[in-house]
Design a protein around this motif. Structure first.
Motif, PDB file in Angstrom:
ATOM      1  N   GLN A 105       0.799  -1.217   0.000  1.00 44.18           N
ATOM      2  CA  GLN A 105       0.000   0.000   0.000  1.00 44.18           C
ATOM      3  C   GLN A 105       0.837   1.275   0.000  1.00 44.18           C
ATOM      4  O   GLN A 105       0.491   2.242  -0.686  1.00 44.18           O
ATOM      5  CB  GLN A 105      -0.937   0.003   1.207  1.00 44.18           C
ATOM      6  N   ARG A 106       1.933   1.285   0.752  1.00 49.20           N
ATOM      7  CA  ARG A 106       2.692   2.522   0.909  1.00 49.20           C
ATOM      8  C   ARG A 106       4.075   2.487   0.240  1.00 49.20           C
ATOM      9  O   ARG A 106       4.486   3.476  -0.372  1.00 49.20           O
ATOM     10  CB  ARG A 106       2.856   2.845   2.398  1.00 49.20           C
ATOM     11  N   ILE A 107       4.804   1.384   0.395  1.00 49.23           N
ATOM     12  CA  ILE A 107       6.186   1.361  -0.082  1.00 49.23           C
ATOM     13  C   ILE A 107       6.273   1.176  -1.587  1.00 49.23           C
ATOM     14  O   ILE A 107       7.048   1.859  -2.274  1.00 49.23           O
ATOM     15  CB  ILE A 107       6.983   0.262   0.643  1.00 49.23           C
ATOM     16  N   ALA A 108       5.478   0.247  -2.152  1.00 50.43           N
ATOM     17  CA  ALA A 108       5.554  -0.009  -3.593  1.00 50.43           C
ATOM     18  C   ALA A 108       5.306   1.250  -4.436  1.00 50.43           C
ATOM     19  O   ALA A 108       6.059   1.517  -5.384  1.00 50.43           O
ATOM     20  CB  ALA A 108       4.585  -1.124  -3.980  1.00 50.43           C
ATOM     21  N   PRO A 109       4.272   2.071  -4.148  1.00 48.28           N
ATOM     22  CA  PRO A 109       4.096   3.297  -4.939  1.00 48.28           C
ATOM     23  C   PRO A 109       5.268   4.266  -4.808  1.00 48.28           C
ATOM     24  O   PRO A 109       5.633   4.934  -5.779  1.00 48.28           O
ATOM     25  CB  PRO A 109       2.808   3.901  -4.347  1.00 48.28           C
ATOM     26  N   LEU A 110       5.866   4.332  -3.608  1.00 48.33           N
ATOM     27  CA  LEU A 110       7.012   5.225  -3.429  1.00 48.33           C
ATOM     28  C   LEU A 110       8.227   4.718  -4.201  1.00 48.33           C
ATOM     29  O   LEU A 110       8.995   5.506  -4.764  1.00 48.33           O
ATOM     30  CB  LEU A 110       7.344   5.355  -1.944  1.00 48.33           C
ATOM     31  N   LEU A 111       8.409   3.393  -4.239  1.00 49.34           N
ATOM     32  CA  LEU A 111       9.532   2.845  -5.004  1.00 49.34           C
ATOM     33  C   LEU A 111       9.367   3.109  -6.499  1.00 49.34           C
ATOM     34  O   LEU A 111      10.355   3.251  -7.225  1.00 49.34           O
ATOM     35  CB  LEU A 111       9.660   1.347  -4.747  1.00 49.34           C
ATOM     36  N   ALA A 112       8.120   3.153  -6.962  1.00 53.42           N
ATOM     37  CA  ALA A 112       7.888   3.484  -8.367  1.00 53.42           C
ATOM     38  C   ALA A 112       8.395   4.895  -8.670  1.00 53.42           C
ATOM     39  O   ALA A 112       9.025   5.138  -9.708  1.00 53.42           O
ATOM     40  CB  ALA A 112       6.401   3.363  -8.696  1.00 53.42           C
ATOM     41  N   ARG A 113       8.137   5.827  -7.765  1.00 58.03           N
ATOM     42  CA  ARG A 113       8.656   7.189  -7.924  1.00 58.03           C
ATOM     43  C   ARG A 113      10.172   7.219  -7.841  1.00 58.03           C
ATOM     44  O   ARG A 113      10.850   7.899  -8.608  1.00 58.03           O
ATOM     45  CB  ARG A 113       8.058   8.102  -6.846  1.00 58.03           C
ATOM     46  N   PHE A 114      10.708   6.439  -6.889  1.00 54.22           N
ATOM     47  CA  PHE A 114      12.154   6.385  -6.702  1.00 54.22           C
ATOM     48  C   PHE A 114      12.843   5.814  -7.942  1.00 54.22           C
ATOM     49  O   PHE A 114      13.923   6.265  -8.334  1.00 54.22           O
ATOM     50  CB  PHE A 114      12.473   5.545  -5.463  1.00 54.22           C
ATOM     51  N   ALA A 115      12.220   4.802  -8.553  1.00 51.96           N
ATOM     52  CA  ALA A 115      12.792   4.179  -9.748  1.00 51.96           C
ATOM     53  C   ALA A 115      12.890   5.179 -10.897  1.00 51.96           C
ATOM     54  O   ALA A 115      13.847   5.149 -11.682  1.00 51.96           O
ATOM     55  CB  ALA A 115      11.958   2.970 -10.164  1.00 51.96           C
ATOM     56  N   LYS A 116      11.909   6.077 -11.025  1.00 45.57           N
ATOM     57  CA  LYS A 116      11.941   7.080 -12.084  1.00 45.57           C
ATOM     58  C   LYS A 116      13.053   8.097 -11.851  1.00 45.57           C
ATOM     59  O   LYS A 116      13.623   8.641 -12.794  1.00 45.57           O
ATOM     60  CB  LYS A 116      10.591   7.778 -12.189  1.00 45.57           C
ATOM     61  N   LEU A 117      13.356   8.349 -10.573  1.00 47.63           N
ATOM     62  CA  LEU A 117      14.434   9.288 -10.251  1.00 47.63           C
ATOM     63  C   LEU A 117      15.807   8.679 -10.502  1.00 47.63           C
ATOM     64  O   LEU A 117      16.771   9.396 -10.770  1.00 47.63           O
ATOM     65  CB  LEU A 117      14.328   9.719  -8.782  1.00 47.63           C
ATOM     66  N   HIS A 118      15.898   7.345 -10.401  1.00 52.81           N
ATOM     67  CA  HIS A 118      17.197   6.663 -10.535  1.00 52.81           C
ATOM     68  C   HIS A 118      17.048   5.475 -11.488  1.00 52.81           C
ATOM     69  O   HIS A 118      17.056   4.318 -11.060  1.00 52.81           O
ATOM     70  CB  HIS A 118      17.689   6.207  -9.160  1.00 52.81           C
ATOM     71  N   PRO A 119      16.921   5.733 -12.775  1.00 51.92           N
ATOM     72  CA  PRO A 119      16.639   4.661 -13.738  1.00 51.92           C
ATOM     73  C   PRO A 119      17.775   3.655 -13.895  1.00 51.92           C
ATOM     74  O   PRO A 119      17.553   2.568 -14.439  1.00 51.92           O
ATOM     75  CB  PRO A 119      16.385   5.424 -15.045  1.00 51.92           C
ATOM     76  N   GLN A 120      18.988   3.972 -13.441  1.00 57.79           N
ATOM     77  CA  GLN A 120      20.096   3.028 -13.554  1.00 57.79           C
ATOM     78  C   GLN A 120      20.100   2.009 -12.408  1.00 57.79           C
ATOM     79  O   GLN A 120      20.874   1.051 -12.439  1.00 57.79           O
ATOM     80  CB  GLN A 120      21.429   3.789 -13.557  1.00 57.79           C
ATOM     81  N   LEU A 121      19.261   2.222 -11.424  1.00 60.25           N
ATOM     82  CA  LEU A 121      19.184   1.291 -10.295  1.00 60.25           C
ATOM     83  C   LEU A 121      18.305   0.091 -10.633  1.00 60.25           C
ATOM     84  O   LEU A 121      17.273   0.236 -11.289  1.00 60.25           O
ATOM     85  CB  LEU A 121      18.598   1.984  -9.062  1.00 60.25           C
TER      86      LEU A 121
END
Length: 294
Positions: A105-121
């Protein structure tokens, strides 16, 4: 020659209670893992582990090899960071473990945002019933509730009060409890998690404190299931604010005994001490702290 897969196998075996558990972590069959282990032992000329159907234990040589393997893997995974691109993007693998419900509910949506900020991760989210860093292969762990002893550092992410809630239909049929003592006459729903005494509800109102031993009408190790049971009119549930706030806003749940406080279950991010913390973990920690506090 020792392959990268051999290093991963040794590091995983050191964290696993059995060959089967290690095989699941590596996404291979136990028989394939056993064969790979035997080939490595033959190549090295030493016995790395003793194992039977239920348990696996490393020999002294096996423990040394596993420690060296884990160190080499950490160095290899950190290598891309030493060659950051000009846009200063992080690279490599970042593994985060979190509880099932909060993670979805909370972490997965935030990781989606984080992934867009760091596409090489390369981001790995591992959802578990009771994640804990000392027993699992994770770079950071989201933990809710009481903290056990750990060599990792706890960074607060969010306050998390716990509320008593029930559906309008249940309260219409059974009445609204006016005091904690009246809960014994109600059907209560309990959630088993983190090895806590989940049938012991401690409540306070100013200087008045109440400790209740609940006889659960329904019990589950899945908080989302318990919440849905309450929404279906099956009883009163003690649940984290983050999980029931939407139901209360929509009217599917009503908070009861709102003037009484229950023990909170704060959300923490468990990370290694600073000298063992990668830049990937540091950036993730700062991102989650900012996002969840907002």
């Amino acid at each position: 020659m020792i392959a990268l897969e051999d290093l991963r196998m040794a590091a995983t075996l050191a964290r696993s209670e059995s060959l089967s558990a290690a095989a699941r972590a590596l996404n291979v069959t136990p028989s394939a893992l056993s064969m790979r282990l035997r080939k490595l032992e033959t190549r090295l000329g030493i016995l790395l582990a003793s194992r039977d159907a239920r348990r696996l234990s490393l020999t002294a040589d096996g423990e040394r090899f596993a420690r060296e393997s884990a160190l080499l893997l950490e160095q290899l995974e950190a290598l891309p960071e030493s060659f950051k691109q000009r846009d200063d993007q992080l690279a490599g693998i970042l593994r985060l473990a979190a509880p099932f419900g909060y993670g979805r509910q909370r972490i997965a949506p935030l990781l989606a945002r984080f992934a867009k900020l760091h596409p090489q991760l390369s981001l790995h989210l591992d959802l578990r019933e009771t994640p804990w860093p000392d027993r699992h292969d994770s770079d950071a762990v989201v933990h809710i509730g009481t903290l056990n002893d750990s060599q990792w550092i706890a960074r607060p992410l969010a306050k998390n009060d716990r509320w008593l809630c029930a559906s309008p239909a249940y309260l219409e049929q059974h009445g609204v409890p006016a005091s904690p003592d009246q809960l014994s006459a109600h059907r209560c729903i309990c959630i088993r998690e983190n090895d806590e005494d989940v049938t012991l509800w401690q409540m306070s109102k100013g200087s008045v404190k109440k400790t209740l031993r609940i006889e659960p009408a329904l019990l589950s190790n899945d908080g989302s299931v318990a919440r849905r049971w309450a929404e279906q009119g099956l009883g009163i549930v003690l649940r984290s604010q983050w999980d029931v706030s939407e139901g209360i806003a929509s009217g599917s749940l009503i908070r009861v005994l709102a003037d009484w406080e229950l023990a909170s279950a704060p959300v923490n991010l468990l990370v290694p001490v600073r000298k063992h913390r990668t830049a990937r973990v540091q950036v993730l920690m700062e991102f989650l702290e900012t996002a969840l506090r907002a």
